[in-house]
Write an enzyme that holds these catalytic residues in place. Structure first.
Site, mmCIF file in Angstrom:
data_model
loop_
_atom_site.group_PDB
_atom_site.id
_atom_site.type_symbol
_atom_site.label_atom_id
_atom_site.label_comp_id
_atom_site.label_asym_id
_atom_site.label_seq_id
_atom_site.Cartn_x
_atom_site.Cartn_y
_atom_site.Cartn_z
ATOM 1 N N ARG A 252 -0.711 12.623 18.145
ATOM 2 C CA ARG A 252 -0.932 12.180 19.256
ATOM 3 C C ARG A 252 -2.627 11.287 19.310
ATOM 4 O O ARG A 252 -3.414 11.396 18.758
ATOM 5 C CB ARG A 252 -1.524 12.825 20.613
ATOM 6 N N GLN B 8 -7.332 1.460 10.982
ATOM 7 C CA GLN B 8 -7.441 1.234 9.955
ATOM 8 C C GLN B 8 -8.906 0.944 10.278
ATOM 9 O O GLN B 8 -8.956 -0.267 10.698
ATOM 10 C CB GLN B 8 -6.984 2.441 8.578
ATOM 11 N N PHE C 167 1.108 -1.535 0.035
ATOM 12 C CA PHE C 167 0.221 -0.057 -0.020
ATOM 13 C C PHE C 167 1.055 1.274 0.070
ATOM 14 O O PHE C 167 2.127 1.285 0.517
ATOM 15 C CB PHE C 167 -0.794 -0.232 1.258
ATOM 16 N N HIS D 42 -0.086 -4.825 8.750
ATOM 17 C CA HIS D 42 -1.363 -6.312 8.605
ATOM 18 C C HIS D 42 -1.000 -7.425 9.634
ATOM 19 O O HIS D 42 -1.417 -8.245 9.158
ATOM 20 C CB HIS D 42 -0.990 -6.713 6.951
ATOM 21 N N ARG E 38 6.814 18.081 22.805
ATOM 22 C CA ARG E 38 6.514 18.470 24.165
ATOM 23 C C ARG E 38 7.094 17.546 25.119
ATOM 24 O O ARG E 38 6.735 16.619 24.721
ATOM 25 C CB ARG E 38 5.105 19.274 24.289
ATOM 26 N N LYS F 128 -8.757 -2.796 9.439
ATOM 27 C CA LYS F 128 -7.614 -3.963 9.852
ATOM 28 C C LYS F 128 -8.058 -4.627 10.792
ATOM 29 O O LYS F 128 -9.297 -4.369 11.620
ATOM 30 C CB LYS F 128 -6.477 -2.956 10.746
ATOM 31 N N ASP G 177 6.620 -2.618 9.254
ATOM 32 C CA ASP G 177 5.953 -1.876 8.659
ATOM 33 C C ASP G 177 4.687 -2.987 8.635
ATOM 34 O O ASP G 177 5.263 -4.651 7.542
ATOM 35 C CB ASP G 177 6.005 -1.564 7.091
ATOM 36 N N TYR H 287 5.811 24.973 27.413
ATOM 37 C CA TYR H 287 5.681 25.184 26.274
ATOM 38 C C TYR H 287 7.037 24.918 25.284
ATOM 39 O O TYR H 287 7.646 25.839 24.794
ATOM 40 C CB TYR H 287 4.914 26.349 25.386
#
Length: 388
Positions: A237, A188, A91, A165, A220, A191, A162, A227
């Site tokens: 996140r 996703q 993909f 899957h 951070r 999956k 990766d 900050y």
């Protein structure tokens, strides 16, 4: 081609699957003081639980699997001028993530049996600019991690898995977090476990985890109130609601893999008897294959006939799709950093060229059906391939 009215449309388990556990988790997240990771506990808990299942010291939850790959590459220091070897058949996120950090994805050919990265072809492409090799565990079949370890030791390149899957897959009994390399996952909608979107990155040590945490939250550090953006990064996140759903999904994962393993062996045996159809092979060193897809090839098929086969299967209620084109056969690939041209890459990737043109895959929910339905699925496949 429409489905034969004399034949009932096949029915498979729904996906995604959800129950009381997801509902309880969503309410638990809703009733917290905060709905982002810094104000709640669901993301922290999910990271710990996911890392434990996969044998890794640490995990970072992300917005999606593509971002997990980008985050990993950033932690590894990959950037402009660097090269990352990726499978030609995968993909587009595998190569896209490389381009998004400014590096050049170098497509390598894949194996004709497992569709995973060909390590000998990969070795021929390593140059002084090669920083990372990114195997993809295609459809849950783990790439040859033994050969990759030897290649990494001989060349000094880093391996980034990766594993979009390959949730809970194993190689020689070892979980993917036990190899000392990062591994990126996707959640996703289609999956093996899902919150609609989401991702995770397994980290092998404290320093890589510290860097990943910083970079996934705009630089951070934990508990920052002034900050103090200590490094480059972005906002990758995961939110508390997604994490709560994924905690529930994780509790079902290994039981579902056990069912898919049984049904896959049944289906593969049946498909192997169908003329003109070749199912994806398996390397038995992958002793837990998670079966994200049931993949198969129709050697010599034309593009029009492949589409007709997929349409006919869908008309029978079978969730079927054409396979990925080689990454270099997409327009998007050429809009980021690259080298070479289409025909040059295609010449060195003959297997990816073939698989990209003749592969068909079925969604993994077909492997959660009962044995009788899987038998009927194989019969329909045989009928469709013969008639279409």
């Amino acid at each position: 081609m429409s489905s034969d009215p004399a034949q009932p449309v096949l029915t498979f388990p729904a996906w995604p699957q959800a129950g009381a556990e997801e509902r309880e988790g969503l309410l638990r997240a809703l009733n917290q003081e905060g709905w982002w990771r810094n104000g709640g506990s669901e993301v922290d808990s999910f990271e710990s639980e996911f890392a434990e299942v996969h044998g890794a010291p640490y995990a970072i939850a992300t917005t999606n699997g593509t971002h997990a790959l980008e985050l990993a590459l950033s932690v590894l220091g990959v950037g402009p001028g660097d090269e990352v070897i990726v499978p030609a058949f995968t993909f587009i996120s595998s190569s896209l993530a490389v381009q998004r950090v400014g590096a050049v994805p170098v497509p390598a050919d894949v194996r004709p049996d497992t569709y995973c990265l060909d390590i000998e072809a990969t070795a021929r492409l390593i140059t002084p600019r090669t920083k990372v090799v990114m195997p993809v565990h295609m459809a849950g079949q783990v790439a040859d991690l033994d050969a990759l370890a030897q290649l990494a030791e001989a060349t000094g390149v880093t391996v980034l898995q990766d594993a979009a899957h390959a949730h809970a897959a194993r190689w020689h009994g070892r979980r993917l977090g036990e190899f000392g390399w990062m591994a990126a996952f996707s959640f996703q909608n289609g999956k093996l476990m899902t919150a609609g979107e989401g991702g995770a990155l397994l980290l092998p040590d404290e320093e890589s985890h510290r860097q990943a945490y910083l970079r996934h939250g705009c630089g951070r550090p934990p508990g920052d109130r002034v900050y103090a953006h200590l490094t480059q990064g972005s906002n990758y996140r995961m939110n508390e609601f997604s994490a709560a759903v994924l905690r529930a999904q994780l509790t079902r994962l290994e039981a579902q893999i056990a069912v898919r393993e049984q049904r896959s062996r049944q289906l593969t045996a049946a498909l192997s008897r169908i003329p003109g159809l070749v199912p994806q092979g398996r390397d038995d060193r992958c002793d837990v294959k998670s079966h994200y897809m049931a993949m198969m090839r129709l050697p010599g098929v034309t593009p029009g006939r492949r589409t007709a086969v997929v349409d006919a299967l869908n008309a029978h209620g079978i969730p079927a799709f054409v396979g990925f084109p080689p990454v270099y056969r997409t327009a998007g690939y050429w809009q980021g950093p690259h080298s070479g041209d289409v025909e040059e890459i295609a010449k060195r990737c003959p297997v990816a060229e073939e698989i990209g043109g003749d592969c068909v895959w079925l969604h993994h929910r077909v492997l959660l059906a009962d044995a009788a339905t899987v038998d009927r699925l194989a019969e329909v496949l045989a009928e469709v391939v013969a008639r279409t």
